[in-house]
Scaffold this active site. Sequence first.
Site, PDB file in Angstrom:
ATOM      1  N   ASP A  52       0.790  -1.250   0.000  1.00 22.18           N
ATOM      2  CA  ASP A  52       0.000   0.000   0.000  1.00 22.18           C
ATOM      3  C   ASP A  52       0.815   1.291   0.000  1.00 22.18           C
ATOM      4  O   ASP A  52       0.449   2.275   0.662  1.00 22.18           O
ATOM      5  CB  ASP A  52      -0.970   0.010   1.193  1.00 22.18           C
ATOM      6  CG  ASP A  52      -1.923  -1.163   1.186  1.00 22.18           C
ATOM      7  OD1 ASP A  52      -1.881  -1.955   0.225  1.00 22.18           O
ATOM      8  OD2 ASP A  52      -2.702  -1.308   2.152  1.00 22.18           O
TER       9      ASP A  52
ATOM     10  N   LYS B 171      -6.534  -4.938  -3.196  1.00 20.18           N
ATOM     11  CA  LYS B 171      -7.175  -5.590  -2.050  1.00 20.18           C
ATOM     12  C   LYS B 171      -8.212  -4.657  -1.419  1.00 20.18           C
ATOM     13  O   LYS B 171      -7.951  -3.464  -1.247  1.00 20.18           O
ATOM     14  CB  LYS B 171      -6.127  -6.022  -1.025  1.00 20.18           C
ATOM     15  CG  LYS B 171      -5.311  -4.893  -0.410  1.00 20.18           C
ATOM     16  CD  LYS B 171      -4.212  -5.487   0.455  1.00 20.18           C
ATOM     17  CE  LYS B 171      -3.419  -4.466   1.218  1.00 20.18           C
ATOM     18  NZ  LYS B 171      -4.139  -3.636   2.156  1.00 20.18           N
TER      19      LYS B 171
ATOM     20  N   CYS C  21      -2.115  -2.551   7.808  1.00 19.90           N
ATOM     21  CA  CYS C  21      -2.057  -3.506   6.691  1.00 19.90           C
ATOM     22  C   CYS C  21      -0.817  -4.396   6.720  1.00 19.90           C
ATOM     23  O   CYS C  21      -0.867  -5.544   6.271  1.00 19.90           O
ATOM     24  CB  CYS C  21      -2.195  -2.759   5.366  1.00 19.90           C
ATOM     25  SG  CYS C  21      -3.854  -2.079   5.179  1.00 19.90           S
TER      26      CYS C  21
HETATM   27  C1  C5J Z   1      -3.111   0.537   5.561  1.00 19.41           C
HETATM   28  C2  C5J Z   1      -4.869   1.749   6.655  1.00 19.41           C
HETATM   29  N1  C5J Z   1      -2.586   0.333   4.344  1.00 19.41           N
HETATM   30  N2  C5J Z   1      -4.083   2.157   7.646  1.00 19.41           N
HETATM   31  N3  C5J Z   1      -4.375   1.036   5.614  1.00 19.41           N
HETATM   32  O1  C5J Z   1      -2.465   0.308   6.562  1.00 19.41           O
HETATM   33  O2  C5J Z   1      -6.047   2.020   6.670  1.00 19.41           O
END
Ligand code: C5J
Length: 230
Positions: A25, A130, A163
Amino acid sequence: MTVTVDADPGPFELDVATTALVIIDMQRDFCEPGGFGETLGNDVSLLRGVIPPLQRVLAAARALGMTVVHTREGHVPDLSDCPPAKLHRGSPSLRIGDPGPKGRILVRGEYGHDIVDELAPVEGELVVDKPGKGSFHGTSFGAELAARGITRLVVTGVTTEVCVHTTVREANDRGYECLVLSDCVGSYFPEFQRVGLAMIAAQGGIFGWVAPSAALLTALPVTALEGTPS
Ligand code: C5J
Protein backbone atom coordinates in the site's frame (compact mmCIF):
# COMPACT_ATOMS: atom_id res chain seq x y z
CA MET A 1 20.85 -19.17 -3.46
CA THR A 2 20.22 -19.11 0.29
CA VAL A 3 21.38 -16.25 2.51
CA THR A 4 21.08 -15.60 6.23
CA VAL A 5 19.83 -12.26 7.53
CA ASP A 6 20.75 -11.05 11.01
CA ALA A 7 17.26 -10.53 12.43
CA ASP A 8 15.25 -10.43 15.63
CA PRO A 9 14.63 -12.86 17.34
CA GLY A 10 17.27 -14.85 15.39
CA PRO A 11 18.75 -15.52 11.96
CA PHE A 12 16.29 -15.51 9.04
CA GLU A 13 17.27 -17.71 6.13
CA LEU A 14 15.91 -17.02 2.69
CA ASP A 15 16.32 -18.42 -0.78
CA VAL A 16 15.89 -15.61 -3.31
CA ALA A 17 14.12 -18.01 -5.68
CA THR A 18 11.35 -18.81 -3.21
CA THR A 19 11.10 -15.46 -1.40
CA ALA A 20 8.92 -12.54 -2.50
CA LEU A 21 9.43 -8.89 -1.70
CA VAL A 22 5.98 -7.61 -0.72
CA ILE A 23 5.39 -3.84 -0.79
CA ILE A 24 2.16 -2.97 0.95
CA ASP A 25 0.00 0.00 0.00
CA MET A 26 2.70 2.56 -0.87
CA GLN A 27 -0.10 4.58 -2.46
CA ARG A 28 -0.53 8.33 -2.81
CA ASP A 29 -3.71 7.91 -0.75
CA PHE A 30 -1.57 7.03 2.28
CA CYS A 31 1.72 8.82 1.60
CA GLU A 32 0.75 12.15 0.03
CA PRO A 33 -1.41 15.09 1.10
CA GLY A 34 -5.03 15.03 -0.06
CA GLY A 35 -5.57 11.28 0.28
CA PHE A 36 -7.21 8.80 2.64
CA GLY A 37 -4.48 9.03 5.29
CA GLU A 38 -4.78 12.78 5.55
CA THR A 39 -8.60 12.72 5.64
CA LEU A 40 -8.23 10.68 8.83
CA GLY A 41 -6.22 13.49 10.39
CA ASN A 42 -2.76 11.99 9.94
CA ASP A 43 0.56 13.67 9.15
CA VAL A 44 1.41 11.79 5.93
CA SER A 45 4.98 13.08 5.90
CA LEU A 46 5.72 10.50 8.60
CA LEU A 47 5.36 7.71 6.02
CA ARG A 48 7.65 9.19 3.39
CA GLY A 49 10.80 8.22 5.28
CA VAL A 50 10.35 4.61 4.23
CA ILE A 51 10.67 5.48 0.53
CA PRO A 52 14.51 5.79 0.21
CA PRO A 53 15.37 2.51 2.04
CA LEU A 54 12.55 0.77 0.22
CA GLN A 55 13.91 1.99 -3.11
CA ARG A 56 17.25 0.37 -2.27
CA VAL A 57 15.62 -2.94 -1.32
CA LEU A 58 13.45 -2.88 -4.43
CA ALA A 59 16.50 -2.24 -6.61
CA ALA A 60 18.30 -5.21 -5.02
CA ALA A 61 15.26 -7.48 -5.47
CA ARG A 62 15.00 -6.44 -9.12
CA ALA A 63 18.73 -7.01 -9.68
CA LEU A 64 18.39 -10.53 -8.26
CA GLY A 65 15.23 -11.33 -10.20
CA MET A 66 13.17 -11.86 -7.06
CA THR A 67 9.40 -11.99 -7.14
CA VAL A 68 8.08 -8.52 -6.33
CA VAL A 69 4.47 -7.93 -5.28
CA HIS A 70 2.91 -4.50 -4.79
CA THR A 71 -0.46 -4.23 -3.06
CA ARG A 72 -2.99 -1.42 -3.22
CA GLU A 73 -5.86 -0.97 -0.78
CA GLY A 74 -9.01 0.32 -2.42
CA HIS A 75 -12.45 -0.31 -3.79
CA VAL A 76 -14.32 -0.72 -7.04
CA PRO A 77 -16.05 2.51 -8.15
CA ASP A 78 -19.53 1.47 -6.94
CA LEU A 79 -18.01 0.58 -3.53
CA SER A 80 -19.78 -2.79 -3.59
CA ASP A 81 -16.65 -4.34 -2.03
CA CYS A 82 -16.55 -1.83 0.83
CA PRO A 83 -18.64 -3.03 3.76
CA PRO A 84 -20.54 -0.44 5.83
CA ALA A 85 -18.29 -1.38 8.75
CA LYS A 86 -15.40 0.17 6.82
CA LEU A 87 -17.21 2.92 4.90
CA HIS A 88 -18.83 4.50 7.97
CA ARG A 89 -15.92 4.03 10.38
CA GLY A 90 -14.59 7.10 12.19
CA SER A 91 -15.17 10.71 11.21
CA PRO A 92 -12.80 11.49 8.35
CA SER A 93 -13.02 14.84 6.55
CA LEU A 94 -13.72 12.87 3.35
CA ARG A 95 -15.08 9.31 3.25
CA ILE A 96 -14.01 6.47 0.95
CA GLY A 97 -15.51 7.23 -2.48
CA ASP A 98 -15.78 10.99 -1.93
CA PRO A 99 -14.07 13.23 -4.50
CA GLY A 100 -10.78 14.61 -3.20
CA PRO A 101 -7.81 16.50 -4.64
CA LYS A 102 -6.27 13.26 -5.95
CA GLY A 103 -9.53 11.75 -7.21
CA ARG A 104 -12.12 9.68 -5.36
CA ILE A 105 -10.71 8.56 -2.02
CA LEU A 106 -9.40 4.97 -2.05
CA VAL A 107 -11.13 4.06 -5.32
CA ARG A 108 -9.41 1.89 -7.92
CA GLY A 109 -8.33 3.69 -11.05
CA GLU A 110 -8.03 7.06 -9.33
CA TYR A 111 -4.70 8.92 -9.20
CA GLY A 112 -4.58 8.81 -5.40
CA HIS A 113 -5.11 5.05 -5.35
CA ASP A 114 -1.96 4.36 -7.33
CA ILE A 115 1.54 3.73 -6.04
CA VAL A 116 3.92 6.66 -5.47
CA ASP A 117 6.18 7.43 -8.44
CA GLU A 118 9.37 6.50 -6.53
CA LEU A 119 8.22 2.89 -6.16
CA ALA A 120 6.16 2.46 -9.32
CA PRO A 121 5.89 -1.19 -10.40
CA VAL A 122 7.72 -2.28 -13.53
CA GLU A 123 6.67 -4.87 -16.06
CA GLY A 124 6.58 -8.38 -14.62
CA GLU A 125 5.85 -7.28 -11.06
CA LEU A 126 2.56 -8.28 -9.53
CA VAL A 127 0.07 -5.65 -8.42
CA VAL A 128 -2.60 -7.00 -6.08
CA ASP A 129 -5.67 -4.86 -5.43
CA LYS A 130 -7.18 -5.59 -2.05
CA PRO A 131 -10.42 -4.36 -0.48
CA GLY A 132 -9.27 -5.01 3.09
CA LYS A 133 -6.32 -4.56 5.36
CA GLY A 134 -4.87 -8.03 4.78
CA SER A 135 -3.37 -8.93 1.40
CA PHE A 136 -4.97 -12.40 1.31
CA HIS A 137 -8.58 -11.33 1.98
CA GLY A 138 -10.61 -11.09 -1.22
CA THR A 139 -7.57 -11.29 -3.53
CA SER A 140 -5.52 -13.68 -5.67
CA PHE A 141 -2.40 -13.01 -3.56
CA GLY A 142 -2.19 -16.51 -2.04
CA ALA A 143 -2.76 -18.21 -5.40
CA GLU A 144 -0.12 -16.03 -7.08
CA LEU A 145 2.45 -16.86 -4.40
CA ALA A 146 1.64 -20.57 -4.60
CA ALA A 147 1.93 -20.53 -8.40
CA ARG A 148 5.48 -19.17 -8.04
CA GLY A 149 6.54 -21.58 -5.27
CA ILE A 150 7.00 -18.74 -2.79
CA THR A 151 7.39 -19.83 0.84
CA ARG A 152 8.92 -16.74 2.50
CA LEU A 153 8.03 -13.07 2.38
CA VAL A 154 10.08 -9.93 2.96
CA VAL A 155 7.39 -7.48 3.99
CA THR A 156 7.54 -3.70 3.64
CA GLY A 157 5.10 -0.80 3.23
CA VAL A 158 2.44 0.98 5.23
CA THR A 159 1.06 1.08 7.77
CA THR A 160 3.00 -1.03 10.22
CA GLU A 161 0.20 -1.67 12.67
CA VAL A 162 -2.64 -2.00 10.16
CA CYS A 163 -2.06 -3.51 6.69
CA VAL A 164 1.48 -4.75 7.36
CA HIS A 165 0.45 -6.46 10.59
CA THR A 166 -2.73 -7.91 9.13
CA THR A 167 -0.87 -9.30 6.12
CA VAL A 168 1.93 -10.79 8.21
CA ARG A 169 -0.57 -12.43 10.56
CA GLU A 170 -2.58 -13.80 7.62
CA ALA A 171 0.65 -15.05 6.00
CA ASN A 172 1.89 -16.68 9.18
CA ASP A 173 -1.41 -18.53 9.59
CA ARG A 174 -1.03 -19.82 6.02
CA GLY A 175 2.49 -21.14 6.65
CA TYR A 176 4.63 -18.35 5.19
CA GLU A 177 7.74 -17.22 7.10
CA CYS A 178 7.86 -13.42 7.14
CA LEU A 179 10.72 -10.97 7.62
CA VAL A 180 9.54 -7.39 8.24
CA LEU A 181 12.08 -4.65 7.40
CA SER A 182 11.90 -2.14 10.24
CA ASP A 183 12.95 0.97 8.27
CA CYS A 184 10.83 0.01 5.23
CA VAL A 185 7.54 -0.04 7.13
CA GLY A 186 5.91 3.11 8.47
CA SER A 187 3.21 4.36 10.77
CA TYR A 188 1.54 7.71 11.41
CA PHE A 189 2.13 6.96 15.12
CA PRO A 190 5.73 6.55 16.35
CA GLU A 191 4.60 4.49 19.34
CA PHE A 192 2.65 2.10 17.10
CA GLN A 193 5.73 1.72 14.88
CA ARG A 194 7.88 0.74 17.85
CA VAL A 195 5.36 -1.53 19.53
CA GLY A 196 4.09 -2.96 16.23
CA LEU A 197 7.57 -4.16 15.34
CA ALA A 198 8.23 -5.45 18.86
CA MET A 199 5.00 -7.49 18.74
CA ILE A 200 6.08 -9.36 15.60
CA ALA A 201 9.41 -10.59 16.97
CA ALA A 202 8.34 -11.06 20.61
CA GLN A 203 7.89 -14.50 22.17
CA GLY A 204 10.48 -16.06 19.90
CA GLY A 205 8.99 -14.49 16.76
CA ILE A 206 5.30 -15.11 17.46
CA PHE A 207 4.43 -14.36 13.84
CA GLY A 208 7.65 -13.24 12.18
CA TRP A 209 11.15 -11.78 12.19
CA VAL A 210 12.26 -8.11 12.14
CA ALA A 211 15.48 -6.63 10.74
CA PRO A 212 16.67 -3.31 9.32
CA SER A 213 17.00 -3.23 5.53
CA ALA A 214 20.80 -2.92 5.90
CA ALA A 215 20.88 -6.44 7.36
CA LEU A 216 19.08 -7.81 4.30
CA LEU A 217 21.21 -5.83 1.85
CA THR A 218 24.39 -7.02 3.59
CA ALA A 219 23.28 -10.62 3.25
CA LEU A 220 22.18 -10.40 -0.39
CA PRO A 221 24.81 -10.84 -3.11
CA VAL A 222 24.40 -7.33 -4.51
CA THR A 223 26.93 -4.53 -4.37
CA ALA A 224 26.09 -0.82 -4.42
CA LEU A 225 23.36 -0.26 -6.95
CA GLU A 226 23.74 2.71 -9.22
CA GLY A 227 20.96 5.26 -9.22
CA THR A 228 19.55 4.33 -5.80
CA PRO A 229 19.58 6.87 -2.96
CA SER A 230 22.07 5.96 -0.22
C1 C5J B 1 -3.11 0.54 5.56
C2 C5J B 1 -4.87 1.75 6.65
N1 C5J B 1 -2.59 0.33 4.34
N2 C5J B 1 -4.08 2.16 7.65
N3 C5J B 1 -4.37 1.04 5.61
O1 C5J B 1 -2.46 0.31 6.56
O2 C5J B 1 -6.05 2.02 6.67
